[in-house]
Enzyme design. Structure first.
Site, short mmCIF file in Angstrom:
data_model
loop_
_atom_site.label_atom_id
_atom_site.label_comp_id
_atom_site.label_asym_id
_atom_site.label_seq_id
_atom_site.Cartn_x
_atom_site.Cartn_y
_atom_site.Cartn_z
N ASP A 190 0.90 -1.17 -0.17
CA ASP A 190 0.04 -0.03 0.02
C ASP A 190 0.87 1.16 -0.15
OD1 ASP A 190 -2.24 1.97 1.11
OD2 ASP A 190 -3.41 0.04 1.20
N HIS A 228 -3.40 6.10 3.65
CA HIS A 228 -3.92 4.75 3.36
C HIS A 228 -3.42 3.74 4.07
CE1 HIS A 228 -5.89 1.85 0.76
NE2 HIS A 228 -6.79 2.68 0.44
N ASN A 325 -14.44 -0.27 -5.79
CA ASN A 325 -15.40 0.74 -5.35
C ASN A 325 -16.17 1.36 -6.57
OD1 ASN A 325 -14.58 0.64 -2.81
ND2 ASN A 325 -13.30 2.32 -2.84
N SER A 409 -11.45 -0.73 0.66
CA SER A 409 -10.12 -0.67 1.36
C SER A 409 -10.10 -1.00 2.50
CB SER A 409 -9.38 0.81 0.98
OG SER A 409 -9.15 0.97 -0.63
#
Length: 699
Positions: A190, A228, A325, A409
Site C-alpha cells: 500500500d 491509506h 469501489n 479498502s
C-alpha cells in the site's frame, strides 16, 4: 493482454503441407528475391508484447520476462536502455528507456533475433482503491455504530464503541485468548505505514520501499504516499493497550511494503509500477510474510504481477484483495481478478440488517464481505510524512490521530486480520484452506448463498476459529494447457474462464508456454470456456506516421479465433490439468490468370521475411490447403522474371469455413508480392518488413 512477435511455427513437415493432389513445395534457388531466404522450420511462438492502450500504461520503462538472461542484454542495447531492477525469482528484469517511448522500444525489439525471451510488457497504471473520508461530526463518536444491538462491544479500548466492524465479524476479548495473530507477519502492500503512531508502536517490523531498494527500519514512520496504508494497518493490528482502538489481530506484526510512494519522487499518482510491486511482493514473501493486504488495482493484465502473486501463493502466502469501489460488476480488475486470492466486498449495517455497501464492486470473483462503512482507524500524525488530516472530534488519550474512512479498502483489512488470527491456530494451512474456511463459516445474511454482491456472506472470525480446517475442497494449482493441434507449441494469450453458479469464478490467460495457471482454487465442477487468441487483444503498430491495430497481436481476424468448452469438468486433487488442442483450416484459391508470367509460384513465408516455408507451382482455381500448418504465416506469388506491367492478383482464403477475399499487386519490374485481405500490407519497413499474417493451429 499480450502480443506475439510474428514468427510462424510449423507443426508438420513442409512436404506434407498440401493434400495429395497438390505438388510438393521445393526450394527454388534460381529465384532472384526470395531465393536468398533460407528454408526454415518450426520455432514455436516466441515473444509476447503487452497491450498498449493510450493513457493506461506508464512511459519510460519496459518489463522483460526471460528464460535466457543473456538475451536481455540484446534488448538493452537495442533500446539504449538500462536495467534498473532484477527479479531472478520470476525471471524478470525492468529496463529504463532513454528518450524512447514504449511503442518505439517494441519496434526495436521485434526486429531482433531473440531466443529465450518470454514477454515484453509495459507497467500498467494502478490506483489506490480510494476510500471516502467520513465528514467530521462532533457527536459521531458518541453514537453507537452503526446500529448493532449487541452490548458486547467492549474490547478494553477507550474507542471500543467505534469498532462496529470487529463486533460484526465476531471478535471478542475471549476469542483473543485463543488466538490474536501472535507472531504472524502481515504485509500491507500500500502506501507506507506510520510506525510511530501510538496505536502502532511496537507493531511495525522492518519493511521495504521497492522503488528505492530501501529497507525500512522497524518502528519508523514510512507513510510515504499518504495515510491509506496506516489506516489499513490499524484495522489489522492496532495494539491492545487500553487506549485508542485495537485491530482484528493485535498480536500480529505489520510489514509495510510501499507501492504508492511520494508522487514528487516517483511521478504520477505515486504508483511505483508493476515491476516494483512484484519486487515488493517477492521481498515480503522471502522475509516471512504469511498474509498480504492489497487495497488497490487497475485494468491491465500484467504477466509480471501475475507471476509475483503466483510466487507468493506457491510459498503459502494468503493474498487478500479489495473488490473495488466501482459499484457495478467488475470482472477484470487486477489484482482482484487473479485466481487464488480472497476478494473482499464492503458491507454496511442498516435498519437492523447487513447489506452490501452501495459503492462496493460486484463480481463473480467475490469470496466474502466485511465491514467497510464508517470505519475508524489510525492515520499518520500531524508531523508524520503521510499526514493528510484527521478527525479532531475523536477523543484519544494516547495522542494518536484517527479518522473514519469507508470503502472496500477498509473491508479487506478486516479479512486480513481474520486470516492472521487463523494462521496462528493453523500455521501450516494452505491459502485455499484459509479461503475455504472463511467461505464455509461466513454468515449468509441475505439468504442467497453465494452471490456477486457479498460472495458467501459476512466473514465471521468466531465461527472460523471454531470450524475445522478443510482438508478437501481445493487444489494447490489447476492448469489449462492450450497447444496447437499436434501439441507441439503452447498458444499464448488465450483467455480461460472457469464458471460455476454456486461459488467464485476464476479467470486467467495462457502465458508464453500456453499454460493458464489457477493457484489455490476450489475443487468442484466447472464449466470451462477457452477462447482466443482474441483478435481485439492487441497493441498498436506504427504505419505511415499513424497507428493501426494489430501490430503485435496473435490473431488479426475474428475467424482466426478458436473456442472450446468443457461443461461439467471436475477439478480435484486427482484432476489438476486440462489439455486443449486448437485446430484450424485454411485453404487458398486464386482466380487470376498469370499465364503471361514466367514460372509463377505460390510461396509461404515468415511474416518478417526471415525464411521461406515452401513453394509450389501456381495454378489458377487450384485449392492450396495449408491446414497442416501451425503458427503465423504470410503468403504470396513469386515469378522468375519481373512483371512487365502491374498485375492485381485476386483470390479467396477460406479460414475455418469463412471466405475472405484477398488480393495483392505484382508491380511492374518486381518478381513477388504478398497476398492478403489488405492488399499485401507491410506493417514494418522495406528493410524490416512485417507482413500481415494468418494465425492457424494445424490439424
Amino acid at each position: 493482454m499480450r502480443k506475439v512477435l510474428l514468427i510462424a511455427s510449423i507443426v508438420a513437415l513442409i512436404l506434407a503441407l498440401f493434400s495429395c493432389a497438390n505438388p510438393s513445395f521445393e526450394p527454388r534457388s534460381k529465384a532472384k528475391d526470395l531465393a536468398s531466404l533460407p528454408e526454415i522450420k518450426s520455432q514455436g511462438y516466441h515473444i509476447l508484447f503487452g497491450e498498449l492502450r493510450d493513457g493506461e500504461y506508464t512511459e519510460g520503462k519496459i518489463l522483460v520476462g526471460y528464460n535466457d538472461r543473456s538475451e536481455v542484454d540484446k534488448i538493452v542495447k537495442a533500446v539504449n536502455g538500462k536495467v534498473v531492477l532484477e527479479l531472478p525469482q520470476i525471471k524478470v528484469v525492468s529496463i529504463k528507456l532513454n528518450g524512447m517511448t514504449v511503442k518505439q522500444a517494441y519496434d526495436k525489439i521485434k526486429a531482433l533475433a531473440l531466443k529465450g525471451i518470454r514477454y515484453v510488457e509495459p507497467s500498467y497504471k494502478r490506483e489506490l482503491i480510494k476510500p471516502t473520508v467520513v465528514k467530521p461530526n462532533p457527536d459521531m463518536y458518541k453514537i453507537r455504530k452503526p446500529g448493532l444491538n449487541s452490548t458486547a462491544r467492549d474490547y478494553g479500548e477507550e474507542l471500543s464503541n467505534e469498532l462496529w466492524g470487529l463486533e460484526a465479524i465476531g471478535v471478542t476479548q475471549q476469542l483473543w485468548e485463543e488466538a490474536s495473530g501472535t507472531n504472524i507477519i502481515v504485509a500491507v502492500v500500500d502506501t507506507g505505514v506510520d510506525g510511530t503512531h501510538p496505536d502502532l508502536e511496537g507493531q511495525v517490523i522492518a519493511g521495504y520501499r521497492p522503488a528505492f531498494d530501501e529497507e525500512l527500519p522497524a518502528g519508523t514512520d514510512s507513510s510515504y504516499g499518504g495515510s491509506h496504508g496506516t489506516h489499513v494497518a490499524g484495522t489489522i493490528a492496532a495494539k491492545k493497550d487500553g487506549k485508542g482502538i485495537v485491530g482484528v489481530a493485535p498480536g500480529a506484526k505489520i510489514m509495510p511494503i510501499v507501492i504508492f510512494d511520494d508522487p514528487a519522487l516517483v511521478g504520477g499518482n505515486g504508483y511505483v509500477g508493476d515491476d516494483y510491486v512484484a519486487a515488493g511482493i517477492i521481498w515480503a514473501t522471502d522475509h516471512g510474510a504469511k498474509v498480504m493486504n492489497h487495497s488497490w488495482g487497475g485494468w491491465g493484465y500484467s504477466y509480471t504481477m501475475k507471476e509475483a502473486f503466483d510466487y507468493a501463493m506457491e510459498h503459502g502466502v494468503v493474498m487478500v484483495v479489495s473488490a473495488g469501489n466501482n459499484t457495478s460488476d467488475s470482472h477484470h480488475q487486477y489484482p482482484a481478478g487473479y485466481p487464488g486470492v480472497i476478494q473482499v466486498a464492503a458491507l454496511d449495517y442498516y435498519g437492523g440488517t447487513f447489506r452490501v455497501a452501495g459503492f462496493s464492486s460486484r463480481s463473480d470473483g467475490v469470496s466474502v464481505g466485511a465491514p467497510g462503512v464508517t470505519i475508524l482507524s489510525t492515520v499518520p500524525g500531524e508531523d508524520s510524512i503521510g499526514y493528510e488530516g484527521h478527525n479532531e472530534n475523536v477523543p484519544a488519550t494516547n495522542g494518536g490521530t484517527y479518522d473514519y474512512y469507508q470503502g472496500t479498502s477498509m473491508a479487506a483489512p478486516h479479512v486480513t486480520g481474520v486470516v492472521a488470527v487463523l494462521l496462528q491456530k493453523f500455521p501450516n494451512a494452505k491459502p485455499w484452506q484459509i479461503r475455504k474456511l472463511l467461505e464455509n463459516t461466513a454468515f449468509d445474511f441475505n439468504g442467497n448463498g453465494w452471490d456477486h454482491d457479498t460472495g458467501y456472506g459476512l466473514v465471521k472470525l468466531d465461527a472460523a476459529l471454531q470450524g475445522p480446517l478443510p482438508t478437501q475442497g481445493g487444489v494447490e494449482e489447476f492448469q489449462v494447457v492450450v497447444t496447437d493441434a499436434k501439441g507441439n507449441f503452447g498458444v499464448p494469450t488465450v483467455f480461460v474462464s472457469m464458471m460455476r453458479d454456486n461459488g467464485s469464478c476464476y479467470y486467467a490467460k495462457t502465458g508464453p508456454d500456453g499454460i493458464a495457471r489457477f493457484p489455490h482454487i476450489d475443487s468442484g465442477t466447472y464449466d470451462i470456456f477457452v477462447g482466443g487468441p482474441d483478435h481485439w487483444d492487441r497493441a498498436l503498430a506504427p504505419y505511415d506516421g499513424e497507428s493501426i491495430p494489430g501490430g503485435y497481436a496473435i490473431a488479426l481476424r475474428m475467424a482466426e479465433e478458436r473456442q472450446a468448452s468443457f461443461v461439467g469438468f471436475g477439478v480435484s486433487p486427482d484432476a489438476t490439468q486440462l489439455n486443449v488442442n486448437f485446430n484450424s483450416t485454411l485453404q487458398v484459391k486464386f482466380s487470376t490468370n498469370l499465364s503471361t508470367l514466367k514460372d509463377p509460384q505460390f510461396v509461404v513465408v515468415d511474416p518478417l521475411l526471415r525464411g521461406v516455408y515452401g513453394r509450389v507451382a501456381y495454378a489458377r482455381n487450384q485449392t492450396y490447403d495449408l491446414s497442416l500448418l501451425s503458427g503465423q504465416i504470410s503468403f504470396g506469388i513469386q515469378t522468375l522474371l519481373p512483371a512487365a506491367t502491374d498485375i492485381t492478383i485476386q483470390g479467396t482464403v477460406t479460414l475455418n469455413g469463412e471466405d475472405i477475399p484477398v488480393y495483392g499487386v505484382l508491380k511492374a519490374g518486381t518478381t513477388w508480392t504478398i497476398i492478403d485481405d489488405f492488399g499485401g500490407l507491410n506493417l514494418g519497413t522495406d528493410s524490416q518488413p512485417i507482413y500481415v499474417w494468418w494465425t492457424i493451429f494445424g490439424q
